[in-house]
Design a protein around this motif. Structure first.
Motif, short mmCIF file in Angstrom:
data_model
loop_
_atom_site.label_atom_id
_atom_site.label_comp_id
_atom_site.label_asym_id
_atom_site.label_seq_id
_atom_site.Cartn_x
_atom_site.Cartn_y
_atom_site.Cartn_z
N THR A 69 0.82 -1.21 0.00
CA THR A 69 0.00 0.00 0.00
C THR A 69 0.86 1.26 0.00
OG1 THR A 69 -0.17 0.17 2.42
CG2 THR A 69 -1.79 -1.20 1.29
N ASP A 70 2.15 1.11 0.18
CA ASP A 70 3.08 2.24 0.24
C ASP A 70 3.79 2.39 -1.11
OD1 ASP A 70 5.47 3.81 0.64
OD2 ASP A 70 5.33 3.44 2.79
N ASP A 89 10.14 -11.05 -15.01
CA ASP A 89 9.36 -11.65 -16.10
C ASP A 89 7.92 -11.95 -15.69
OD1 ASP A 89 11.69 -12.21 -18.03
OD2 ASP A 89 12.35 -13.17 -16.17
N ILE A 90 7.75 -12.27 -14.40
CA ILE A 90 6.46 -12.75 -13.89
C ILE A 90 6.13 -12.00 -12.62
CG2 ILE A 90 5.23 -14.78 -12.98
CD1 ILE A 90 7.57 -16.40 -14.55
N LEU A 91 4.90 -11.58 -12.51
CA LEU A 91 4.39 -11.00 -11.27
C LEU A 91 3.15 -11.75 -10.84
CD1 LEU A 91 3.91 -8.88 -9.02
CD2 LEU A 91 2.77 -7.46 -10.75
N ILE A 92 3.17 -12.27 -9.61
CA ILE A 92 1.96 -12.83 -9.02
C ILE A 92 1.53 -11.90 -7.89
CG2 ILE A 92 0.90 -14.77 -7.82
CD1 ILE A 92 2.67 -16.67 -9.24
N ASN A 93 0.45 -11.18 -8.14
CA ASN A 93 -0.12 -10.26 -7.15
C ASN A 93 -1.01 -11.05 -6.21
OD1 ASN A 93 0.55 -7.47 -7.10
ND2 ASN A 93 -0.40 -7.19 -9.10
N PHE A 123 -2.63 -2.91 -7.99
CA PHE A 123 -2.35 -1.99 -9.09
C PHE A 123 -0.98 -1.33 -8.93
CE2 PHE A 123 -2.29 2.36 -10.74
CZ PHE A 123 -2.43 2.09 -12.09
N LYS A 124 -0.65 -0.92 -7.72
CA LYS A 124 0.64 -0.24 -7.49
C LYS A 124 1.81 -1.12 -7.87
CE LYS A 124 -0.83 2.94 -3.83
NZ LYS A 124 -0.66 3.38 -2.42
N VAL A 125 1.74 -2.41 -7.50
CA VAL A 125 2.83 -3.33 -7.83
C VAL A 125 2.88 -3.57 -9.34
CG1 VAL A 125 3.86 -5.59 -7.43
CG2 VAL A 125 2.70 -4.40 -5.56
N ALA A 130 5.51 -3.17 -14.44
CA ALA A 130 5.34 -2.96 -15.87
C ALA A 130 6.24 -1.84 -16.37
CB ALA A 130 3.88 -2.65 -16.20
N LYS A 131 6.26 -0.75 -15.65
CA LYS A 131 7.02 0.43 -16.10
C LYS A 131 8.52 0.18 -16.08
CE LYS A 131 7.08 5.44 -15.64
NZ LYS A 131 6.41 6.60 -15.02
N ALA A 132 9.01 -0.46 -15.01
CA ALA A 132 10.45 -0.64 -14.87
C ALA A 132 11.00 -1.83 -15.63
CB ALA A 132 10.80 -0.79 -13.38
#
Length: 257
Positions: A69-70, A89-93, A123-125, A130-132
């Motif tokens: 949340t930060d 390569d992979i993000l698991i939220n 969304f923040k993660v 995605a951007k970096a």
């Protein structure tokens, strides 16, 4: 023989990777050769998880303490991962929470907390990763962990803020899939049913809930450890390259009746 789900040398960031389903999915990806970043708030737990995964599967691991949340902590965490691995390569939220109370008694703070962690935190993660990492690489696999409660209501455990937040995660996944597909990023959503976790065991272990589950789950049981893993491996792998914006309920049939 071709291994369609080979993840050797890939890097996966798993949030909420201190206990429960997050750890199980991290181990599933590691079993396919994936390097793992275990991200959560409790340092001692993620260090233990990272050490266990490295020892058991022989992959590289990195524990990263972060409160999703930060925004500043999220951005700093992503930078730390990129400095260490040069890729995500992979993000698991997976990080999330759940307040149970009658809707008429839910406080503003409870409702805001559900949205802030389950929806805004995810969304923040995703935004930072995605951007970096993923947009520059023109490749990515984002898997948001929602819930079958993000698809339907329920009569047994009043948790309307959770329904709202996880429903938001479902449609956030569609929105991001539509927006980021041009960058080679797939965004999908897993909607687990009743699984044993530290968050749910107190409720699931009661006789009345076990009886209730038999009437609403066609398979008449809860999900076992490992039964979420194959969905995560598939959606994380290069083999799912043309699969985006979908919801995968892993719920024993709960949402089909």
């Amino acid at each position: 023989m071709k291994n369609y789900f080979d993840l050797t040398d890939r890097v996966a960031l798993v949030t909420g990777c201190s206990t429960g389903l997050g750890v199980q999915m991290a181990k599933a990806l590691a079993s396919q050769g994936c390097n793992i970043v275990a991200l959560a708030r409790r340092q001692e737990l993620i260090e233990k998880v990272a050490s266990e995964i490295a020892e058991e599967y022989g992959v590289k691991t990195l524990p990263v303490r972060c409160d999703i949340t930060d925004t500043e902590m999220v951005n700093a965490a992503v930078k730390k991962i990129m400095d260490e691995f040069g890729r995500i390569d992979i993000l698991i939220n997976n990080a999330g929470t759940g307040a149970v109370a009658p809707a008429e008694d839910i406080t503003d703070e409870q409702f805001g907390n559900e949205l802030n962690i389950n929806l805004f935190g995810s969304f923040k993660v995703a935004r930072a990763v995605a951007k970096a990492a993923m947009i520059p690489a023109k490749y990515g696999r984002i898997i948001n962990i929602a819930s079958m409660y993000g698809l339907v209501g329920n009569k047994i455990a009043p948790c309307s803020p959770y329904h709202a937040a996880k429903g938001g995660v479902v449609n956030l996944s569609r929105g991001l899939a539509g927006e980021w597909g041009k960058y080679g990023i797939t965004v999908n959503c897993i909607c687990p049913g009743y699984f044993w976790t530290p968050l749910t065991k107190e409720t699931l272990n009661t006789d009345w809930f076990k009886e209730y589950s038999k009437t609403v789950i066609p398979m008449e049981r809860y999900g076992n450890e490992g039964e979420l893993d194959t969905a995560a491996i598939f959606l994380a792998s290069p083999a799912s390259s043309y699969v985006s914006g979908i919801m995968v309920p892993v719920d024993g049939g709960y949402t089909c009746v």
